[in-house]
Structure formats: C-alpha cells, structure tokens
Design a protein around this motif. Structure first.
Motif, PDB file in Angstrom:
ATOM      1  N   MET A   1       0.845  -1.166   0.000  1.00 30.02           N
ATOM      2  CA  MET A   1       0.000   0.000   0.000  1.00 30.02           C
ATOM      3  C   MET A   1       0.894   1.234   0.000  1.00 30.02           C
ATOM      4  O   MET A   1       1.949   1.249   0.622  1.00 30.02           O
ATOM      5  N   TYR A   2       0.457   2.279  -0.715  1.00 28.75           N
ATOM      6  CA  TYR A   2       1.205   3.528  -0.797  1.00 28.75           C
ATOM      7  C   TYR A   2       0.265   4.679  -0.474  1.00 28.75           C
ATOM      8  O   TYR A   2      -0.856   4.738  -0.995  1.00 28.75           O
ATOM      9  N   LEU A   3       0.703   5.561   0.401  1.00 28.75           N
ATOM     10  CA  LEU A   3      -0.082   6.731   0.795  1.00 28.75           C
ATOM     11  C   LEU A   3       0.584   7.972   0.226  1.00 28.75           C
ATOM     12  O   LEU A   3       1.776   8.196   0.453  1.00 28.75           O
ATOM     13  N   ALA A   4      -0.166   8.771  -0.515  1.00 30.24           N
ATOM     14  CA  ALA A   4       0.339  10.014  -1.086  1.00 30.24           C
ATOM     15  C   ALA A   4      -0.416  11.172  -0.448  1.00 30.24           C
ATOM     16  O   ALA A   4      -1.647  11.188  -0.448  1.00 30.24           O
ATOM     17  N   MET A   5       0.343  12.111   0.122  1.00 27.76           N
ATOM     18  CA  MET A   5      -0.289  13.241   0.806  1.00 27.76           C
ATOM     19  C   MET A   5       0.289  14.555   0.301  1.00 27.76           C
ATOM     20  O   MET A   5       1.481  14.662   0.049  1.00 27.76           O
ATOM     21  N   ASN A   6      -0.581  15.532   0.172  1.00 26.41           N
ATOM     22  CA  ASN A   6      -0.172  16.910  -0.074  1.00 26.41           C
ATOM     23  C   ASN A   6      -0.719  17.730   1.079  1.00 26.41           C
ATOM     24  O   ASN A   6      -1.907  17.645   1.397  1.00 26.41           O
ATOM     25  N   ARG A   7       0.151  18.505   1.706  1.00 32.44           N
ATOM     26  CA  ARG A   7      -0.257  19.349   2.831  1.00 32.44           C
ATOM     27  C   ARG A   7      -0.339  20.795   2.365  1.00 32.44           C
ATOM     28  O   ARG A   7       0.540  21.280   1.669  1.00 32.44           O
ATOM     29  N   PHE A   8      -1.429  21.461   2.755  1.00 33.54           N
ATOM     30  CA  PHE A   8      -1.691  22.843   2.392  1.00 33.54           C
ATOM     31  C   PHE A   8      -1.905  23.654   3.660  1.00 33.54           C
ATOM     32  O   PHE A   8      -2.657  23.230   4.534  1.00 33.54           O
ATOM     33  N   THR A   9      -1.282  24.816   3.764  1.00 36.33           N
ATOM     34  CA  THR A   9      -1.513  25.720   4.880  1.00 36.33           C
ATOM     35  C   THR A   9      -2.316  26.908   4.354  1.00 36.33           C
ATOM     36  O   THR A   9      -1.926  27.538   3.372  1.00 36.33           O
ATOM     37  N   LEU A  10      -3.444  27.186   5.005  1.00 40.90           N
ATOM     38  CA  LEU A  10      -4.327  28.263   4.580  1.00 40.90           C
ATOM     39  C   LEU A  10      -4.582  29.232   5.713  1.00 40.90           C
ATOM     40  O   LEU A  10      -4.607  28.833   6.878  1.00 40.90           O
ATOM     41  N   THR A  11      -4.824  30.473   5.355  1.00 35.83           N
ATOM     42  CA  THR A  11      -5.335  31.408   6.350  1.00 35.83           C
ATOM     43  C   THR A  11      -6.812  31.072   6.523  1.00 35.83           C
ATOM     44  O   THR A  11      -7.471  30.600   5.584  1.00 35.83           O
ATOM     45  N   SER A  12      -7.343  31.301   7.708  1.00 37.75           N
ATOM     46  CA  SER A  12      -8.721  30.910   7.996  1.00 37.75           C
ATOM     47  C   SER A  12      -9.721  31.579   7.061  1.00 37.75           C
ATOM     48  O   SER A  12     -10.754  30.992   6.742  1.00 37.75           O
ATOM     49  N   GLU A  13      -9.436  32.799   6.572  1.00 38.50           N
ATOM     50  CA  GLU A  13     -10.393  33.462   5.683  1.00 38.50           C
ATOM     51  C   GLU A  13     -10.483  32.796   4.304  1.00 38.50           C
ATOM     52  O   GLU A  13     -11.443  33.019   3.573  1.00 38.50           O
ATOM     53  N   ASN A  14      -9.514  31.953   3.932  1.00 40.57           N
ATOM     54  CA  ASN A  14      -9.561  31.249   2.644  1.00 40.57           C
ATOM     55  C   ASN A  14     -10.123  29.835   2.754  1.00 40.57           C
ATOM     56  O   ASN A  14     -10.281  29.156   1.739  1.00 40.57           O
ATOM     57  N   ALA A  15     -10.427  29.387   3.954  1.00 43.98           N
ATOM     58  CA  ALA A  15     -10.846  28.000   4.171  1.00 43.98           C
ATOM     59  C   ALA A  15     -12.132  27.647   3.421  1.00 43.98           C
ATOM     60  O   ALA A  15     -12.209  26.594   2.786  1.00 43.98           O
ATOM     61  N   THR A  16     -13.132  28.497   3.481  1.00 44.42           N
ATOM     62  CA  THR A  16     -14.416  28.187   2.834  1.00 44.42           C
ATOM     63  C   THR A  16     -14.249  28.025   1.330  1.00 44.42           C
ATOM     64  O   THR A  16     -14.761  27.074   0.734  1.00 44.42           O
ATOM     65  N   ALA A  17     -13.517  28.930   0.691  1.00 42.37           N
ATOM     66  CA  ALA A  17     -13.298  28.850  -0.758  1.00 42.37           C
ATOM     67  C   ALA A  17     -12.469  27.614  -1.123  1.00 42.37           C
ATOM     68  O   ALA A  17     -12.751  26.936  -2.122  1.00 42.37           O
ATOM     69  N   PHE A  18     -11.462  27.298  -0.317  1.00 43.91           N
ATOM     70  CA  PHE A  18     -10.619  26.124  -0.564  1.00 43.91           C
ATOM     71  C   PHE A  18     -11.449  24.845  -0.471  1.00 43.91           C
ATOM     72  O   PHE A  18     -11.363  23.965  -1.335  1.00 43.91           O
ATOM     73  N   GLU A  19     -12.268  24.747   0.568  1.00 49.14           N
ATOM     74  CA  GLU A  19     -13.120  23.566   0.729  1.00 49.14           C
ATOM     75  C   GLU A  19     -14.120  23.443  -0.415  1.00 49.14           C
ATOM     76  O   GLU A  19     -14.336  22.348  -0.943  1.00 49.14           O
ATOM     77  N   ALA A  20     -14.712  24.552  -0.832  1.00 47.30           N
ATOM     78  CA  ALA A  20     -15.672  24.528  -1.941  1.00 47.30           C
ATOM     79  C   ALA A  20     -15.001  24.054  -3.221  1.00 47.30           C
ATOM     80  O   ALA A  20     -15.580  23.274  -3.989  1.00 47.30           O
ATOM     81  N   LEU A  21     -13.774  24.498  -3.447  1.00 45.60           N
ATOM     82  CA  LEU A  21     -13.029  24.076  -4.629  1.00 45.60           C
ATOM     83  C   LEU A  21     -12.843  22.562  -4.638  1.00 45.60           C
ATOM     84  O   LEU A  21     -13.100  21.890  -5.636  1.00 45.60           O
ATOM     85  N   TRP A  22     -12.418  21.991  -3.515  1.00 48.70           N
ATOM     86  CA  TRP A  22     -12.191  20.549  -3.445  1.00 48.70           C
ATOM     87  C   TRP A  22     -13.488  19.764  -3.511  1.00 48.70           C
ATOM     88  O   TRP A  22     -13.555  18.725  -4.175  1.00 48.70           O
ATOM     89  N   LEU A  23     -14.519  20.244  -2.847  1.00 50.72           N
ATOM     90  CA  LEU A  23     -15.787  19.510  -2.818  1.00 50.72           C
ATOM     91  C   LEU A  23     -16.510  19.534  -4.160  1.00 50.72           C
ATOM     92  O   LEU A  23     -17.341  18.663  -4.427  1.00 50.72           O
ATOM     93  N   SER A  24     -16.190  20.490  -5.014  1.00 50.16           N
ATOM     94  CA  SER A  24     -16.856  20.582  -6.308  1.00 50.16           C
ATOM     95  C   SER A  24     -16.038  19.953  -7.440  1.00 50.16           C
ATOM     96  O   SER A  24     -16.482  19.947  -8.584  1.00 50.16           O
ATOM     97  N   ARG A  25     -14.872  19.423  -7.127  1.00 52.36           N
ATOM     98  CA  ARG A  25     -14.012  18.817  -8.154  1.00 52.36           C
ATOM     99  C   ARG A  25     -14.654  17.588  -8.765  1.00 52.36           C
ATOM    100  O   ARG A  25     -15.334  16.830  -8.086  1.00 52.36           O
ATOM    101  N   ASP A  26     -14.389  17.389 -10.048  1.00 49.54           N
ATOM    102  CA  ASP A  26     -14.841  16.185 -10.744  1.00 49.54           C
ATOM    103  C   ASP A  26     -13.714  15.163 -10.665  1.00 49.54           C
ATOM    104  O   ASP A  26     -12.892  15.057 -11.572  1.00 49.54           O
ATOM    105  N   SER A  27     -13.655  14.463  -9.552  1.00 46.87           N
ATOM    106  CA  SER A  27     -12.570  13.499  -9.349  1.00 46.87           C
ATOM    107  C   SER A  27     -12.799  12.260 -10.193  1.00 46.87           C
ATOM    108  O   SER A  27     -13.894  11.716 -10.242  1.00 46.87           O
ATOM    109  N   ARG A  28     -11.758  11.827 -10.836  1.00 49.06           N
ATOM    110  CA  ARG A  28     -11.805  10.595 -11.616  1.00 49.06           C
ATOM    111  C   ARG A  28     -10.790   9.586 -11.080  1.00 49.06           C
ATOM    112  O   ARG A  28     -10.364   8.679 -11.788  1.00 49.06           O
TER     113      ARG A  28
END
Length: 106
Positions: free
Chosen positions: A1-28
C-alpha cells in the motif's frame, strides 16, 4: 500500500473557498488502476492558519506514479494554478509505503 499526501496551509479566511473548490471537483481517481481511497483532511486552526492534507491510498507506489503520468492526472490538475492564492506557499508532498497494515475485524 502507498499513501500520497499533499499538505496545504491556509489562512482561515480562505478555508471556505478552498473547501468549496475541493468539494466541487470532478474526481476521476476511481477510474485509475490501483486507486483505493481519497480523503481531504482538515486540521486544527492555530494562529489564524489551518492545515489541510489530501490523502490518497494506492495499491502500490507504481500505481500512484502511473497516475501522475496519466491524462486523468493532467485533467485533475488543469486548474491547480488558480488556487495558489488560497493557500500559503506551495503544497508539501509526502509519500509513504506501508510496512504494516492491521485491518478492522470483519
């Protein structure tokens, strides 16, 4: 098994937009051989910053590396440049090979 992680540091005022971006992605991801699971993780807020981590599980490092060279990967990251203003610096990649796996009882 292989785990791939990307860590992102955000200011709290950008959290809502960042989450919306990820939640609306068309993941394949599920269309790729060797893909097991994906999680977007949100850490605690500290000093006005929040740590996020994308966490992808693959059957092997080879399966992960094959995905990074695929059309699916290029399509998934085509808009990535537009998100730089949301997180601080560049994402930090970390890859891990599992040396032990203890599954939950059936």
């Amino acid at each position: 098994m292989y785990l791939a992680m990307n860590r992102f540091t955000l200011t709290s005022e950008n959290a809502t937009a960042f989450e919306a971006l990820w939640l609306s992605r068309d993941s394949r991801l599920h269309e790729n051989p060797g893909f097991v699971a994906f999680h977007m993780l949100k850490g605690p807020e500290e000093n006005g910053q929040i740590l996020y981590a994308s966490h992808t599980v693959w059957e092997s490092e080879h399966a992960f590396r094959s995905w990074t060279r695929s059309d699916s990967f290029r399509a998934a990251h085509a808009r990535a440049g537009g998100t730089r203003k949301l997180h601080e610096g560049t994402p930090k990649f970390e890859g891990f090979t599992a040396i032990q796996h203890i599954p939950a009882p059936a």
